[in-house]
Design an enzyme around this catalytic site. Sequence first.
Site, short mmCIF file in Angstrom:
data_model
loop_
_atom_site.label_atom_id
_atom_site.label_comp_id
_atom_site.label_asym_id
_atom_site.label_seq_id
_atom_site.Cartn_x
_atom_site.Cartn_y
_atom_site.Cartn_z
N LYS A 1 4.95 -4.01 -6.78
CA LYS A 1 6.38 -3.88 -7.08
C LYS A 1 7.21 -3.86 -5.82
O LYS A 1 8.34 -4.33 -5.80
CB LYS A 1 6.61 -2.60 -7.89
CG LYS A 1 8.05 -2.41 -8.29
CD LYS A 1 8.21 -2.06 -9.74
CE LYS A 1 9.62 -2.18 -10.21
NZ LYS A 1 9.97 -3.57 -10.56
N GLU B 1 15.05 -17.63 -12.42
CA GLU B 1 14.58 -16.28 -12.71
C GLU B 1 13.65 -16.31 -13.94
O GLU B 1 12.62 -15.64 -13.97
CB GLU B 1 15.76 -15.33 -12.91
CG GLU B 1 15.40 -13.91 -13.31
CD GLU B 1 14.46 -13.18 -12.34
OE1 GLU B 1 14.21 -13.67 -11.23
OE2 GLU B 1 13.94 -12.12 -12.75
N LYS C 1 9.74 -15.12 -13.95
CA LYS C 1 9.21 -14.10 -14.88
C LYS C 1 7.95 -14.62 -15.55
O LYS C 1 6.94 -13.94 -15.63
CB LYS C 1 10.21 -13.78 -15.97
CG LYS C 1 11.22 -12.70 -15.93
CD LYS C 1 10.94 -11.38 -15.38
CE LYS C 1 10.63 -11.37 -13.93
NZ LYS C 1 11.39 -10.70 -13.00
N GLU D 1 5.02 -14.94 -13.00
CA GLU D 1 4.52 -13.63 -12.56
C GLU D 1 3.57 -13.00 -13.56
O GLU D 1 2.52 -12.48 -13.20
CB GLU D 1 5.69 -12.64 -12.39
CG GLU D 1 6.44 -12.70 -11.11
CD GLU D 1 7.58 -11.68 -11.08
OE1 GLU D 1 7.62 -10.91 -10.12
OE2 GLU D 1 8.42 -11.65 -12.00
N ARG E 1 2.89 0.18 -5.39
CA ARG E 1 2.82 -0.47 -4.07
C ARG E 1 1.56 -1.30 -3.89
O ARG E 1 1.41 -1.98 -2.86
CB ARG E 1 2.87 0.59 -2.98
CG ARG E 1 4.19 1.25 -2.88
CD ARG E 1 4.13 2.41 -1.93
NE ARG E 1 5.45 2.69 -1.47
CZ ARG E 1 5.95 2.30 -0.29
NH1 ARG E 1 5.20 1.66 0.56
NH2 ARG E 1 7.19 2.57 0.02
N CYS F 1 0.82 -1.20 0.00
CA CYS F 1 0.00 0.00 0.00
C CYS F 1 0.86 1.26 0.00
O CYS F 1 1.99 1.25 0.49
CB CYS F 1 -0.94 0.08 1.20
SG CYS F 1 -1.92 -1.40 1.41
N TRP G 1 -3.02 -2.70 -1.53
CA TRP G 1 -2.76 -4.10 -1.86
C TRP G 1 -3.34 -4.86 -0.67
O TRP G 1 -2.82 -4.78 0.45
CB TRP G 1 -1.25 -4.35 -1.98
CG TRP G 1 -0.92 -5.75 -2.40
CD1 TRP G 1 -0.76 -6.21 -3.67
CD2 TRP G 1 -0.69 -6.88 -1.54
NE1 TRP G 1 -0.47 -7.55 -3.66
CE2 TRP G 1 -0.42 -7.98 -2.37
CE3 TRP G 1 -0.71 -7.06 -0.16
CZ2 TRP G 1 -0.15 -9.26 -1.85
CZ3 TRP G 1 -0.45 -8.33 0.35
CH2 TRP G 1 -0.17 -9.40 -0.50
N ASN H 1 -0.26 2.12 5.84
CA ASN H 1 0.58 1.13 5.16
C ASN H 1 1.23 0.29 6.26
O ASN H 1 1.91 0.86 7.12
CB ASN H 1 1.64 1.84 4.30
CG ASN H 1 2.77 0.93 3.86
OD1 ASN H 1 3.92 1.35 3.81
ND2 ASN H 1 2.47 -0.31 3.54
N GLY H 2 1.00 -1.02 6.23
CA GLY H 2 1.60 -1.88 7.26
C GLY H 2 0.62 -2.95 7.70
O GLY H 2 -0.42 -3.16 7.06
N HIS I 1 15.33 -37.09 -9.83
CA HIS I 1 14.96 -37.26 -8.42
C HIS I 1 13.54 -36.77 -8.15
O HIS I 1 13.28 -36.18 -7.10
CB HIS I 1 15.96 -36.53 -7.52
CG HIS I 1 17.34 -37.09 -7.63
ND1 HIS I 1 17.71 -38.29 -7.09
CD2 HIS I 1 18.43 -36.63 -8.29
CE1 HIS I 1 18.98 -38.54 -7.37
NE2 HIS I 1 19.44 -37.53 -8.11
C1 G6P Z 1 8.30 -8.09 -5.53
C2 G6P Z 1 8.47 -7.75 -7.00
C3 G6P Z 1 9.67 -8.52 -7.58
C4 G6P Z 1 10.92 -8.21 -6.75
C5 G6P Z 1 10.69 -8.49 -5.26
C6 G6P Z 1 11.83 -7.94 -4.42
O1 G6P Z 1 7.91 -9.42 -5.38
O2 G6P Z 1 7.29 -8.08 -7.72
O3 G6P Z 1 9.87 -8.14 -8.93
O4 G6P Z 1 11.96 -9.01 -7.20
O5 G6P Z 1 9.51 -7.83 -4.81
O6 G6P Z 1 11.81 -6.53 -4.53
P1 G6P Z 1 13.06 -5.62 -4.29
O7 G6P Z 1 12.55 -4.22 -4.49
O8 G6P Z 1 13.50 -5.87 -2.88
O9 G6P Z 1 14.11 -6.00 -5.29
#
Ligand code: G6P
Length: 583
Positions: free
Chosen positions: A578, A458, A462, A465, A27, A2, A71, A97-98, A481
């Site tokens: 984000k 990674e 991607k 997500e 956020r 948030c 959020w 926020n929190g 395994h």
């Molecule tokens: C969220 C984002 C990711 C990011 C992660 C860590 O999950 O969607 O893309 O890798 O947070 O965020 P940071 O700002 O600590 O890299």
Amino acid sequence: MCGIIGCTANHSVVQTVVDGLKRLEYRGYDSSGIALVSDGIKTIKAVGRVKALEQKVLGERATTAIGHTRWATHGIANEQNCHPHLSSGGDFAVVHNGIIENFAELKDFLLQRGFEFYSETDTEVIAKLIGYYYRGDTARAVVKATRRLVGSFALGIVRSGENKIYAIRRENPLIIGLGENFNMIASDMPAISHLTNKFVLPECDELVELCAESCNFYNTNLEPIKKTPQTVRVEQNTFDKGGYSHYMLKEIYEQPTAVDKTLRKYIVDGHISLPLKNYERLSIVACGSAFHAGLMAKYFIERVAGIPVDVELASEFRYRQIPSQNGRAVIAISQSGETADTISAINHAKAQGMDAYCIVNQKNSTLSRICTPLYTEAGVERAVATTKGFLTQVIVAYLIGLSHSMDKSLLYGIENFGRDLKTALNSTDLIQPLCSRFYTCPYVMFMGRGDDFPAAREGALKLKEISYICAEAYAAGELKHGSISLITPGVPVIVLANDPSTGSKTLGNIIEVRSRGGTVITFSSLSGYGLKEASDYFVPVPPSPLASLLSVAELQIFAYYIALAKGCDIDKPRNLAKSVTVE
Ligand code: G6P
């Protein structure tokens, strides 16, 4: 998560608050709301993006307002749960926020005293509690209420009839922006940096009282305290997609520039210069993609510099007993510098006496203030799924390894990385047709060995997500395994093969997958191992000592075009944010 914002001025601030919410939307973006102060308080709320709220506030005027972009943590995304939340009678409005950990206990306390609740949120409890403690002095009521809160918060509070904003934080970020005839609160500086460059950062539990012409700070006993504003130049947020259909695609193609800028920051006249002392052991803490950057760093630093590196999820590290060890430093990796678990992990490490660094993109972020920053030069990243943020994190981590390595030829490889990356990004013509073939698949498996394993992780993240396809990555050696049981005819398996020392082993895995009917798509910089012939599809990776990292860029393109073919909301995928500012 948030984002919160507020403004009090001698002119209408409604649009200012809405604009700030748009800048904070990264956020959380499931709903948003605003409280306008006059003789009473008017709240306006909308489910969905901030632009839905913007339509609803057209024509509204107020000289004091607070806003929130959500959020959802407690309760689904609907107008009842959307902030701002009101006290009984509606005299106070609160944005938060929190997370309040003892909210159920506080709610019981209030229910027993006849209070009624309209939402499922922890924040409504705060608004009601402030109302409960109010005896004619808002500041006192806020301090009394927040004393009872357990958890993390950044709060903006207004009261009907008062042209003021009260704000207070514990653990979560809150900044105060000072202007000519206006003052503001916000979750971060970029939300308001187009309006002011004068900021104050309140400490935990300090109360802030803002009106258009003044800003006062108080300690927990409500005694006035003096704070000195800082003048900070904040990189301006860009809202321009530069002709690309999505920020994510734009950011993928910005990677060569971002990498070059990051390298130029730390390599001067052929020498690497980093503000990091020598340590016997490094611990990396991070979340999400940044954790994968840490894993890539581990393989590289241990190989080229012989320094042992532990990589841990910040959310696990922060609650663990860390055996004390001299000569060990902790490095956080984070694009935003605001990830709650990563911040807590650093505080935990510092409490054990460890030196703390962070590889971070956002200047003036919380992490950059609590440990020594090694900045990446990715620039503003707006797509929720990180691309250039991730790549530049790995580059800085690799520089740490190279600065301790005897093998100076690797420096040449990294200096040419931007050029090789451009070549890798030219593979779109090969990758895009694959996406039209595979976008309907419910499941995609990824695998790789050595550096290719974290790179595969990674790539899988991607895809998951932004396209909502179930995607998991395995160390290729682990195939037999358990995960081989998932391979049935037609299951796509993405194989990364960039390490000559394990090329033939990976070839064996490809053959095993195909023997069970799996469809193999290999991304590889190797020639001469029969990988191309053994695979159903083959995407070349430019030969480079950092080829695994180049393949991540190709997998970003793969994920992007799969999500595009599926019609997903690529820049703002469902349920994500984000910056994850709650645990
Ligand atoms: C969220 C984002 C990711 C990011 C992660 C860590 O999950 O969607 O893309 O890798 O947070 O965020 P940071 O700002 O600590 O890299």
